[in-house]
Scaffold this motif. Structure first.
Motif, PDB file in Angstrom:
ATOM      1  N   GLY A   8     -12.017   9.753   7.092  1.00  0.00           N
ATOM      2  CA  GLY A   8     -12.093  10.160   5.699  1.00  0.00           C
ATOM      3  C   GLY A   8     -11.557   9.161   4.693  1.00  0.00           C
ATOM      4  O   GLY A   8     -11.686   9.369   3.479  1.00  0.00           O
ATOM      5  N   GLY A   9     -10.961   8.084   5.184  1.00  0.00           N
ATOM      6  CA  GLY A   9     -10.469   7.079   4.255  1.00  0.00           C
ATOM      7  C   GLY A   9     -11.606   6.286   3.627  1.00  0.00           C
ATOM      8  O   GLY A   9     -12.770   6.445   3.993  1.00  0.00           O
ATOM      9  N   GLY A  10     -11.244   5.450   2.666  1.00  0.00           N
ATOM     10  CA  GLY A  10     -12.258   4.635   2.014  1.00  0.00           C
ATOM     11  C   GLY A  10     -11.745   4.015   0.747  1.00  0.00           C
ATOM     12  O   GLY A  10     -10.547   4.073   0.434  1.00  0.00           O
ATOM     13  N   LEU A  11     -12.665   3.424   0.004  1.00  0.00           N
ATOM     14  CA  LEU A  11     -12.371   2.784  -1.273  1.00  0.00           C
ATOM     15  C   LEU A  11     -12.839   3.709  -2.390  1.00  0.00           C
ATOM     16  O   LEU A  11     -14.027   4.068  -2.431  1.00  0.00           O
ATOM     17  CB  LEU A  11     -13.078   1.436  -1.355  1.00  0.00           C
ATOM     18  N   VAL A  12     -11.925   4.085  -3.257  1.00  0.00           N
ATOM     19  CA  VAL A  12     -12.250   4.967  -4.369  1.00  0.00           C
ATOM     20  C   VAL A  12     -11.609   4.416  -5.637  1.00  0.00           C
ATOM     21  O   VAL A  12     -10.791   3.508  -5.595  1.00  0.00           O
ATOM     22  CB  VAL A  12     -11.760   6.405  -4.127  1.00  0.00           C
ATOM     23  N   GLN A  13     -12.001   5.009  -6.755  1.00  0.00           N
ATOM     24  CA  GLN A  13     -11.415   4.620  -8.033  1.00  0.00           C
ATOM     25  C   GLN A  13     -10.272   5.565  -8.392  1.00  0.00           C
ATOM     26  O   GLN A  13     -10.222   6.713  -7.918  1.00  0.00           O
ATOM     27  CB  GLN A  13     -12.478   4.647  -9.122  1.00  0.00           C
ATOM     28  N   ALA A  14      -9.403   5.101  -9.239  1.00  0.00           N
ATOM     29  CA  ALA A  14      -8.308   5.937  -9.713  1.00  0.00           C
ATOM     30  C   ALA A  14      -8.865   7.229 -10.319  1.00  0.00           C
ATOM     31  O   ALA A  14      -9.853   7.200 -11.061  1.00  0.00           O
ATOM     32  CB  ALA A  14      -7.473   5.184 -10.740  1.00  0.00           C
ATOM     33  N   GLY A  15      -8.235   8.341  -9.956  1.00  0.00           N
ATOM     34  CA  GLY A  15      -8.681   9.635 -10.437  1.00  0.00           C
ATOM     35  C   GLY A  15      -9.600  10.372  -9.480  1.00  0.00           C
ATOM     36  O   GLY A  15      -9.811  11.585  -9.631  1.00  0.00           O
ATOM     37  N   ASP A  16     -10.135   9.653  -8.500  1.00  0.00           N
ATOM     38  CA  ASP A  16     -11.018  10.276  -7.511  1.00  0.00           C
ATOM     39  C   ASP A  16     -10.229  11.090  -6.489  1.00  0.00           C
ATOM     40  O   ASP A  16      -8.994  11.035  -6.454  1.00  0.00           O
ATOM     41  CB  ASP A  16     -11.839   9.209  -6.787  1.00  0.00           C
ATOM     42  N   SER A  17     -10.965  11.788  -5.658  1.00  0.00           N
ATOM     43  CA  SER A  17     -10.373  12.585  -4.586  1.00  0.00           C
ATOM     44  C   SER A  17     -10.917  12.138  -3.239  1.00  0.00           C
ATOM     45  O   SER A  17     -12.023  11.603  -3.142  1.00  0.00           O
ATOM     46  CB  SER A  17     -10.684  14.075  -4.781  1.00  0.00           C
ATOM     47  N   LEU A  18     -10.122  12.370  -2.212  1.00  0.00           N
ATOM     48  CA  LEU A  18     -10.532  12.129  -0.838  1.00  0.00           C
ATOM     49  C   LEU A  18      -9.946  13.219   0.042  1.00  0.00           C
ATOM     50  O   LEU A  18      -8.876  13.753  -0.281  1.00  0.00           O
ATOM     51  CB  LEU A  18     -10.015  10.779  -0.321  1.00  0.00           C
ATOM     52  N   ARG A  19     -10.631  13.512   1.139  1.00  0.00           N
ATOM     53  CA  ARG A  19     -10.067  14.418   2.122  1.00  0.00           C
ATOM     54  C   ARG A  19     -10.007  13.708   3.465  1.00  0.00           C
ATOM     55  O   ARG A  19     -11.032  13.301   4.009  1.00  0.00           O
ATOM     56  CB  ARG A  19     -10.858  15.714   2.255  1.00  0.00           C
ATOM     57  N   LEU A  20      -8.809  13.569   3.969  1.00  0.00           N
ATOM     58  CA  LEU A  20      -8.604  12.986   5.287  1.00  0.00           C
ATOM     59  C   LEU A  20      -8.601  14.086   6.344  1.00  0.00           C
ATOM     60  O   LEU A  20      -8.139  15.195   6.091  1.00  0.00           O
ATOM     61  CB  LEU A  20      -7.285  12.223   5.353  1.00  0.00           C
ATOM     62  N   SER A  21      -9.103  13.742   7.510  1.00  0.00           N
ATOM     63  CA  SER A  21      -9.085  14.660   8.644  1.00  0.00           C
ATOM     64  C   SER A  21      -8.455  13.959   9.834  1.00  0.00           C
ATOM     65  O   SER A  21      -8.552  12.738   9.979  1.00  0.00           O
ATOM     66  CB  SER A  21     -10.507  15.089   9.017  1.00  0.00           C
ATOM     67  N   CYS A  22      -7.860  14.756  10.687  1.00  0.00           N
ATOM     68  CA  CYS A  22      -7.276  14.218  11.910  1.00  0.00           C
ATOM     69  C   CYS A  22      -7.540  15.227  13.023  1.00  0.00           C
ATOM     70  O   CYS A  22      -7.058  16.366  12.947  1.00  0.00           O
ATOM     71  CB  CYS A  22      -5.784  13.982  11.744  1.00  0.00           C
ATOM     72  N   ARG A  38       2.203   7.505   5.419  1.00  0.00           N
ATOM     73  CA  ARG A  38       1.405   6.364   4.962  1.00  0.00           C
ATOM     74  C   ARG A  38       2.268   5.113   4.946  1.00  0.00           C
ATOM     75  O   ARG A  38       3.499   5.185   4.856  1.00  0.00           O
ATOM     76  CB  ARG A  38       0.812   6.632   3.588  1.00  0.00           C
ATOM     77  N   GLN A  39       1.578   3.998   5.036  1.00  0.00           N
ATOM     78  CA  GLN A  39       2.277   2.713   5.002  1.00  0.00           C
ATOM     79  C   GLN A  39       1.473   1.722   4.199  1.00  0.00           C
ATOM     80  O   GLN A  39       0.327   1.414   4.541  1.00  0.00           O
ATOM     81  CB  GLN A  39       2.516   2.187   6.413  1.00  0.00           C
ATOM     82  N   ALA A  40       2.066   1.243   3.132  1.00  0.00           N
ATOM     83  CA  ALA A  40       1.457   0.232   2.283  1.00  0.00           C
ATOM     84  C   ALA A  40       1.891  -1.152   2.778  1.00  0.00           C
ATOM     85  O   ALA A  40       2.925  -1.287   3.433  1.00  0.00           O
ATOM     86  CB  ALA A  40       1.879   0.440   0.836  1.00  0.00           C
ATOM     87  N   PRO A  41       1.107  -2.183   2.462  1.00  0.00           N
ATOM     88  CA  PRO A  41       1.473  -3.536   2.907  1.00  0.00           C
ATOM     89  C   PRO A  41       2.869  -3.928   2.464  1.00  0.00           C
ATOM     90  O   PRO A  41       3.233  -3.752   1.301  1.00  0.00           O
ATOM     91  CB  PRO A  41       0.409  -4.409   2.240  1.00  0.00           C
ATOM     92  N   GLY A  42       3.663  -4.406   3.396  1.00  0.00           N
ATOM     93  CA  GLY A  42       5.008  -4.858   3.079  1.00  0.00           C
ATOM     94  C   GLY A  42       6.029  -3.760   2.887  1.00  0.00           C
ATOM     95  O   GLY A  42       7.175  -4.037   2.530  1.00  0.00           O
ATOM     96  N   LYS A  43       5.629  -2.520   3.120  1.00  0.00           N
ATOM     97  CA  LYS A  43       6.546  -1.399   2.930  1.00  0.00           C
ATOM     98  C   LYS A  43       6.716  -0.622   4.228  1.00  0.00           C
ATOM     99  O   LYS A  43       5.906  -0.712   5.136  1.00  0.00           O
ATOM    100  CB  LYS A  43       6.044  -0.466   1.828  1.00  0.00           C
ATOM    101  N   ALA A  92      -2.843   2.716   0.914  1.00  0.00           N
ATOM    102  CA  ALA A  92      -2.040   2.579   2.130  1.00  0.00           C
ATOM    103  C   ALA A  92      -2.906   2.928   3.333  1.00  0.00           C
ATOM    104  O   ALA A  92      -4.019   3.444   3.181  1.00  0.00           O
ATOM    105  CB  ALA A  92      -0.830   3.511   2.093  1.00  0.00           C
ATOM    106  N   VAL A  93      -2.376   2.674   4.497  1.00  0.00           N
ATOM    107  CA  VAL A  93      -2.946   3.218   5.718  1.00  0.00           C
ATOM    108  C   VAL A  93      -2.283   4.577   5.944  1.00  0.00           C
ATOM    109  O   VAL A  93      -1.053   4.674   5.933  1.00  0.00           O
ATOM    110  CB  VAL A  93      -2.717   2.299   6.925  1.00  0.00           C
ATOM    111  N   GLN A 122      -7.600   3.708   6.415  1.00  0.00           N
ATOM    112  CA  GLN A 122      -7.252   2.983   5.185  1.00  0.00           C
ATOM    113  C   GLN A 122      -7.757   3.736   3.960  1.00  0.00           C
ATOM    114  O   GLN A 122      -8.921   4.151   3.901  1.00  0.00           O
ATOM    115  CB  GLN A 122      -7.884   1.590   5.210  1.00  0.00           C
ATOM    116  N   VAL A 123      -6.877   3.891   3.009  1.00  0.00           N
ATOM    117  CA  VAL A 123      -7.230   4.438   1.697  1.00  0.00           C
ATOM    118  C   VAL A 123      -6.908   3.372   0.660  1.00  0.00           C
ATOM    119  O   VAL A 123      -5.767   2.908   0.578  1.00  0.00           O
ATOM    120  CB  VAL A 123      -6.458   5.729   1.400  1.00  0.00           C
TER     121      VAL A 123
END
Length: 127
Positions: A8-22, A38-43, A92-93, A122-123
């Motif tokens: 369910g991850g992907g590339l979206v614009q600010a304000g959009d919605s996504l639904r992740l599944s596991c 979640r983990q962002a680069p370097g964090k 983040a991932v 990845q989101v």
């Protein structure tokens, strides 16, 4: 062998919605708490949301409260993360996690509260 597969991850614009599944497989998860991190680069990996084995108790990071919603379908061994009003800082991932077979009353917020982890999805949120 226990396996967790996120999607369910992907590339979206600010304000959009996504639904992740596991989707979990390999054993019964109906009695386990489940969570998203979640983990962002370097964090470091950070807590996002968690849900109790019964599905009626949830916990959220302050940064996503009121915007993200976690749910689960035990019959499908699936946990979801609905993410609304996404921001670039949500990039983040995202990892799902499953706790021990007998979940605690309140789902934990620490990585050590969970035993099994997915590979991540990845989101990316563009501004």
């Amino acid at each position: 062998q226990v396996q967790l597969v996120e999607s369910g991850g992907g590339l979206v614009q600010a304000g959009d919605s996504l639904r992740l599944s596991c989707v979990a497989s390999g054993r019964t998860f109906a009695g386990s708490n489940m969570a998203w991190f979640r983990q962002a680069p370097g964090k470091e990996r950070e807590f996002v949301a968690a849900i109790s084995w019964s599905g009626d108790r949830t916990s959220y990071a302050d940064s996503v409260k009121g915007l993200f919603f976690i749910s689960r379908e035990n019959a499908k061994a699936t946990v979801y993360l609905q993410m609304n009003s996404l921001k670039p800082e949500d990039t983040a991932v995202y990892y799902c996690a499953v706790g021990p077979e007998r979940g605690t009353y309140m789902p934990g917020r620490r990585p050590n509260d969970y035993v099994y982890w997915g590979q991540g999805t990845q989101v990316t949120v563009s501004s």
